[in-house]
Design a protein around this motif. Structure first.
Motif, short mmCIF file in Angstrom:
data_model
loop_
_atom_site.label_atom_id
_atom_site.label_comp_id
_atom_site.label_asym_id
_atom_site.label_seq_id
_atom_site.Cartn_x
_atom_site.Cartn_y
_atom_site.Cartn_z
N ASN A 1 63.27 -6.77 50.55
CA ASN A 1 62.77 -5.98 49.42
C ASN A 1 62.53 -4.51 49.81
O ASN A 1 61.43 -3.99 49.65
CB ASN A 1 61.48 -6.61 48.87
N ASP A 2 63.58 -3.88 50.34
CA ASP A 2 63.47 -2.48 50.76
C ASP A 2 64.09 -1.55 49.72
O ASP A 2 65.09 -1.88 49.09
CB ASP A 2 64.15 -2.27 52.12
N ASP A 3 63.50 -0.35 49.60
CA ASP A 3 63.97 0.62 48.58
C ASP A 3 64.88 1.69 49.16
O ASP A 3 65.54 2.43 48.42
CB ASP A 3 62.77 1.37 47.99
N LEU A 4 64.86 1.83 50.49
CA LEU A 4 65.58 2.94 51.12
C LEU A 4 66.49 2.41 52.22
O LEU A 4 66.08 1.60 53.05
CB LEU A 4 64.54 3.89 51.74
N ARG A 5 67.73 2.87 52.21
CA ARG A 5 68.69 2.47 53.25
C ARG A 5 69.63 3.64 53.46
O ARG A 5 70.14 4.20 52.52
CB ARG A 5 69.44 1.23 52.77
N ARG A 6 69.87 3.97 54.69
CA ARG A 6 70.76 5.07 55.05
C ARG A 6 70.34 6.35 54.30
O ARG A 6 71.17 7.12 53.81
CB ARG A 6 72.22 4.69 54.75
N ASN B 1 71.86 -13.96 67.22
CA ASN B 1 72.67 -14.31 66.06
C ASN B 1 72.67 -13.20 65.01
O ASN B 1 73.72 -12.74 64.57
CB ASN B 1 72.16 -15.61 65.42
N LYS B 2 71.50 -12.75 64.62
CA LYS B 2 71.39 -11.84 63.48
C LYS B 2 72.09 -10.50 63.73
O LYS B 2 72.80 -9.98 62.88
CB LYS B 2 69.90 -11.60 63.15
N THR B 3 71.87 -9.95 64.90
CA THR B 3 72.44 -8.63 65.20
C THR B 3 73.50 -8.70 66.29
O THR B 3 74.50 -8.01 66.25
CB THR B 3 71.31 -7.70 65.72
N PHE C 1 70.42 -3.28 71.42
CA PHE C 1 70.41 -2.66 70.09
C PHE C 1 69.21 -3.13 69.28
O PHE C 1 68.50 -2.33 68.66
CB PHE C 1 71.72 -3.02 69.38
N GLN C 2 68.98 -4.45 69.29
CA GLN C 2 67.90 -4.97 68.45
C GLN C 2 66.51 -4.61 69.02
O GLN C 2 65.60 -4.31 68.27
CB GLN C 2 68.04 -6.49 68.29
N ILE C 3 66.39 -4.63 70.36
CA ILE C 3 65.08 -4.25 70.93
C ILE C 3 64.78 -2.80 70.56
O ILE C 3 63.66 -2.47 70.16
CB ILE C 3 65.06 -4.44 72.47
C1 LIG Z 1 73.28 -12.33 55.98
C2 LIG Z 1 72.37 -11.17 56.10
C3 LIG Z 1 71.76 -10.68 54.85
C4 LIG Z 1 72.17 -10.62 57.31
C5 LIG Z 1 71.33 -9.44 57.62
C6 LIG Z 1 71.54 -9.01 59.03
C7 LIG Z 1 70.73 -7.84 59.53
C8 LIG Z 1 71.05 -7.41 60.88
C9 LIG Z 1 69.80 -7.22 58.79
C10 LIG Z 1 68.98 -6.07 59.22
O1 LIG Z 1 67.96 -6.50 60.05
P1 LIG Z 1 66.51 -5.88 59.98
O2 LIG Z 1 65.86 -6.30 58.71
O3 LIG Z 1 65.86 -6.26 61.26
O4 LIG Z 1 66.82 -4.32 60.02
P2 LIG Z 1 66.41 -3.15 59.05
O5 LIG Z 1 65.12 -2.67 59.58
O6 LIG Z 1 67.52 -2.14 59.21
O7 LIG Z 1 66.32 -3.70 57.65
#
Ligand SMILES: CC(C)=CCC/C(C)=C/COP(=O)(O)OP(=O)(O)O
Ligand SMILES: C=C(C)CCOP(=O)(O)OP(=O)(O)O
Length: 293
Positions: A91-96, A178-180, A216-218
């Motif tokens: 539920n975020d409003d801002l991206r890039r 997995n996620k990143t 990257f994720q850390i």
């Molecule tokens: C199938 C889906 C929807 C996968 C999403 C994967 C992903 C890396 C989301 C961003 O992670 P984050 O929420 O940790 O990062 P940010 O802070 O950029 O939102």
């Protein structure tokens, strides 16, 4: 060699042109196309395609053979961000640095724009004239596996299920791998594959890709605590607000920085063992681990 910054700008322009070209080529004018273009054109560092193309270059692949896989990877990444920002998820409003897709359009359009980018990624690889059929099958299989139910989607599910509860470090690491991590690993793997890396080099590059995903994720977790929302183009503090387990939360800020340094060492060692000119990739490892992205 030109500076890393120049290299990044040049590769970004090249990737952006091709991404936009693909969207126009494979979609019809209208709201769906507008929403796809909105998120693709909203910016983004293009780190994954740049990693793929830099790895391919290190192994001597022709650039034109790397573009479809590089753009496909960015399409999947962009779709994942659109869906990640939805009200039902973060539920975020801002991206890039811009309003998220569901704010700019609506929730249904944002969902469909994500779906369309996901499926377009497989289409552009399967129809690329610069790749052999066997190469397409390899790339499609690895990309599906990296992004699907045992890859990024699994990581997102696990991440959501871990909200509001304390999780141990090994579980957090599985989520991040997995996620990143899987998409970043794909960038390295696909680049090495397209450059026809030997089996031994591929094994080392897999180790490097896994380490890079965690680095990257850390760093992303660290920046959520220490970063500047204007520089990042997205809100900070959202992990805290969503009660998410993160490296800084489990290890403290210094512990997270140390853990990242350990993975930087593993990534650099694996790169050295891969037997390739790793100058650019080594700089990229450093950049990903330190930059205020
Ligand atoms: C199938 C889906 C929807 C996968 C999403 C994967 C992903 C890396 C989301 C961003 O992670 P984050 O929420 O940790 O990062 P940010 O802070 O950029 O939102
Ligand atoms: C995987 C995570 C942590 C989401 C952000 O990824 P990036 O930092 O690569 O985002 P863009 O530059 O593509 O917007």
């Amino acid at each position: 060699m030109e500076s890393l910054k120049d290299y990044f700008s040049q590769q970004k322009l090249y990737i952006n042109d091709k991404l936009i070209q693909y969207v126009y080529e494979y979609t019809d004018p209208g709201r769906l196309q507008d929403a796809m273009l909105y998120s693709i054109e909203a910016g983004g560092k293009r780190l994954r395609p740049i990693l793929l193309m830099s790895t391919a270059e290190a192994f001597g692949a022709e650039e034109k053979r790397t573009l479809a896989a590089a753009c496909a990877l960015e399409m999947i990444h962009t779709y994942s961000l659109i869906h990640d920002d939805l009200p039902s998820m973060d539920n975020d409003d801002l991206r890039r640095g811009k309003p998220t897709s569901h704010i700019m359009f609506d929730e249904a359009t944002a969902t469909l724009a994500g779906d369309a980018l996901l499926t377009l990624s497989f289409q552009v690889i399967s129809e690329d004239p610069n790749l052999e059929d066997g190469e397409k099958v390899y790339l499609l299989r690895e990309l599906a596996s990296a992004s699907g139910a045992r890859g990024m989607v699994a990581g997102q599910m696990h991440d959501m299920q871990s909200e509001d509860r304390h999780i141990p470090l090994h579980e957090l690491e599985t989520i991040h791998k997995n996620k990143t991590g899987k998409l970043i690993r794909f960038a390295i793997l696909a680049g090495a594959y397209l450059g026809q890396a030997s089996e031994e080099s591929m094994d080392q590059m897999k180790v490097m890709g896994d380490a890079l995903g965690l680095i990257f994720q850390i760093q992303d977790d660290i920046l959520d605590v220490t970063g500047d929302a204007d520089v990042l183009g997205k809100p900070t503090g959202s992990d805290e607000n969503n009660l998410k387990s993160t490296y800084p939360k489990l290890l403290g800020l210094d512990g997270a920085i140390q853990q990242k340094a350990n993975y930087v060492d593993s990534a650099q060692n694996a790169l050295r063992s891969a037997g390739v000119d790793g100058t650019l990739l080594s700089e990229l490892i450093h950049y990903l681990s330190s930059r205020d992205r």
